[in-house]
Design an enzyme around this catalytic site. Structure first.
Site, PDB file in Angstrom:
ATOM      1  N   GLU A   1      75.737  96.240 -31.746  1.00  0.00           N
ATOM      2  CA  GLU A   1      74.289  96.488 -31.778  1.00  0.00           C
ATOM      3  C   GLU A   1      73.492  95.464 -30.963  1.00  0.00           C
ATOM      4  O   GLU A   1      73.142  94.397 -31.462  1.00  0.00           O
ATOM      5  CB  GLU A   1      73.774  96.474 -33.233  1.00  0.00           C
TER       6      GLU A   1
ATOM      7  N   LYS B   1      75.291 100.786 -31.143  1.00  0.00           N
ATOM      8  CA  LYS B   1      74.032 100.982 -31.894  1.00  0.00           C
ATOM      9  C   LYS B   1      72.884 100.341 -31.122  1.00  0.00           C
ATOM     10  O   LYS B   1      72.604  99.161 -31.282  1.00  0.00           O
ATOM     11  CB  LYS B   1      74.160 100.371 -33.286  1.00  0.00           C
TER      12      LYS B   1
HETATM   13  P1  13P Z   1      66.182  99.907 -38.550  1.00  0.00           P
HETATM   14  O1  13P Z   1      66.569 101.354 -38.406  1.00  0.00           O
HETATM   15  O2  13P Z   1      65.190  99.661 -39.665  1.00  0.00           O
HETATM   16  O3  13P Z   1      65.794  99.278 -37.242  1.00  0.00           O
HETATM   17  O4  13P Z   1      67.463  99.138 -39.064  1.00  0.00           O
HETATM   18  C1  13P Z   1      68.670  99.399 -38.482  1.00  0.00           C
HETATM   19  C2  13P Z   1      69.493  98.197 -38.487  1.00  0.00           C
HETATM   20  O5  13P Z   1      70.546  98.180 -39.048  1.00  0.00           O
HETATM   21  C3  13P Z   1      69.000  97.021 -37.764  1.00  0.00           C
HETATM   22  O6  13P Z   1      70.035  96.096 -37.635  1.00  0.00           O
END
Ligand code: 13P
Length: 340
Positions: free
Chosen positions: A176, A218
Site C-alpha cells: 500500500e 492497495k
Molecule cells: P481508508 O479506506 O479509510 O483510506 O482506509 C484504508 C486503509 O487501510 C488505509 O491504510
C-alpha cells in the site's frame, strides 16, 4: 504452505472486496471521538464484533484486515475473531507496519517503520490465523518539491522488503503506497506523483524478488487534492486512474484494491463503479476500504447496544453497494431505495 496466488485471487473474487478494520489504537480513538465514545479495549472489541458478526457480509466481503490488538480478541461468545471470520468464509489479514515516522533529513516527509523483527512477527500472526498482511507507506504532495525521489524510493524499498518477507512466511502481502489527497494539488499532479510512486514500488518489488502473482496492490485513486478549486469528475478520475495503472502495474498482479483515503462513502463507491464499467482490465479492480465502509455504521451504532442492528444494517448496505461496483452494476438510485 497455502497457495499464495489462490489466496490473492480469493481476496479479489468477483463481487467482493476487503474491509480494512485495522485502525491503530490512535486512529480508532479519533473515530470514536467523532461519535463521543470512549476508546477502551472493550469498546473497541464491541465495535469490531458488530462488524464481524454482520449476517450476509460474507456475500460482499472476501477478507478483513485486523490490527494487532484485534487479532488477539474474541467475539462475545468466545470465538477468536480470526476463527469467527474464517467460519464465514472471510479471510483474516493483519496490518504489520508500525506507522509512518518523520524521514531523516526530509522535512515534511515520512518513512514507514516496522521491518526490525518482522520475520518473527509474521510467523506469530500466521499462527493466529492471518493469511495476508498489509503495510502502508504515506506519500504527501506539497508544492513542487514534495514528494522527493529520496522519500519515494526509501518507502518503496521498505515495502518490497516487507513483501518479500511476507511471501517467505506464506502470507499474501498487500502493498500500500498511499499518495494522500490532502492539499490543493490538481488531478494532473496526483497522476504524476502516483506514477512516480508506482514506478519506484514495482522496480523495488522486482529487484527484491517479489512474485507479482502472489501479492495485491492497495493504491489511492488518482484524484484532485481536497482543497483544489477544480474537482475532477468521476469520469476524469476513472480515466486518469486507469491510464496511470495500465502503465505501471504488471498484468501478473491479480488485483488492485483501492483505499478510500477520505473520499465520501458514496463517492468511493461511484468511482470504483465507473472504473469497473470501463473494463475489462488486466487485473481485478476492487476495494479495501476503511472509512468508506464503516463511516455510516459507526454513526448508527454510536457506542450504544441499542444501535448494533442499525450499525450492522449500515455496514451491510455499504458492503453490498461496493460489491455491485465491482462489476459496474451500481447506480446512486440504489442508495435511496434502501434509505426509504
Ligand atoms: P481508508 O479506506 O479509510 O483510506 O482506509 C484504508 C486503509 O487501510 C488505509 O491504510
Amino acid at each position: 504452505m497455502a497457495d499464495l496466488n489462490e489466496t490473492a485471487r480469493a481476496l479479489v473474487a468477483p463481487g467482493k472486496g476487503i474491509l480494512a478494520a485495522d485502525e491503530s489504537t490512535g486512529t480508532i480513538t479519533k473515530r470514536f471521538d467523532s461519535i463521543g465514545v470512549e476508546s477502551t479495549e472493550e469498546n473497541r472489541r464491541t465495535y469490531r464484533d458488530l462488524l464481524f458478526t454482520t449476517n450476509g457480509a460474507a456475500d460482499h466481503i472476501s477478507g478483513v484486515i485486523l490490527y494487532d490488538e484485534t487479532i488477539r480478541q474474541s467475539s462475545t461468545d468466545g470465538t477468536p475473531f480470526p476463527k469467527l471470520l474464517e467460519q464465514q468464509g472471510i479471510i483474516p489479514g493483519i496490518k504489520v507496519d508500525l506507522g509512518a515516522k518523520p524521514l531523516a533529513k526530509a522535512t515534511g516527509e515520512t518513512i514507514t517503520e516496522g521491518l526490525d523483527g518482522l520475520r518473527g512477527r509474521l510467523e506469530e500472526y500466521r499462527e493466529l490465523g492471518a493469511r495476508f498482511a498489509k503495510w502502508r507507506a504515506v506519500i504527501t504532495i506539497d508544492g513542487d518539491h514534495i514528494p522527493s525521489e529520496y522519500c519515494l524510493w526509501t518507502n518503496a524499498h521498505a515495502l518490497a522488503r516487507y513483501a518479500a518477507l511476507c511471501q517467505e512466511a506464506g502470507l499474501v502481502p498487500i502493498v500500500e503506497p498511499e499518495v494522500l489527497m490532502d492539499g490543493g494539488h490538481t488531478i494532473e499532479r496526483s497522476f504524476e506523483v502516483t506514477s512516480r510512486t508506482l514506478h519506484a514500488v514495482f522496480t523495488e518489488l522486482r529487484d527484491q524478488r517479489v512474485e507479482f502473482e502472489d501479492m495485491l496492490l492497495k493504491p489511492n485513486m488518482v484524484l484532485s487534492g481536497y482543497e483544489c478549486s477544480e474537482q475532477a469528475s468521476d469520469q476524469q478520475i476513472a480515466e486518469l486512474t486507469l491510464k496511470c495503472f495500465r502503465r505501471h502495474v504488471p498484468a501478473a498482479v491479480p488485483g488492485i484494491v483501492f483505499l478510500s483515503g477520505g473520499q465520501s462513502d458514496e463517492d468511493a463507491t461511484a468511482r470504483l463503479n465507473t472504473i469497473n464499467a470501463m473494463g475489462p482490465h488486466p487485473w481485478e479492480v476492487s476495494f479495501s476500504y476503511g472509512r468508506a465502509l464503516q463511516a455510516p455504521a459507526l454513526k448508527a451504532w454510536a457506542g450504544d447496544s441499542a444501535g448494533v442492528a442499525a450499525g450492522q444494517e449500515a455496514y451491510l448496505h455499504r458492503a453490498k453497494m461496493n460489491g455491485l461496483a465491482r462489476s459496474g452494476s451500481y447506480s446512486p438510485e440504489m442508495e435511496e431505495k434502501v434509505a426509504a
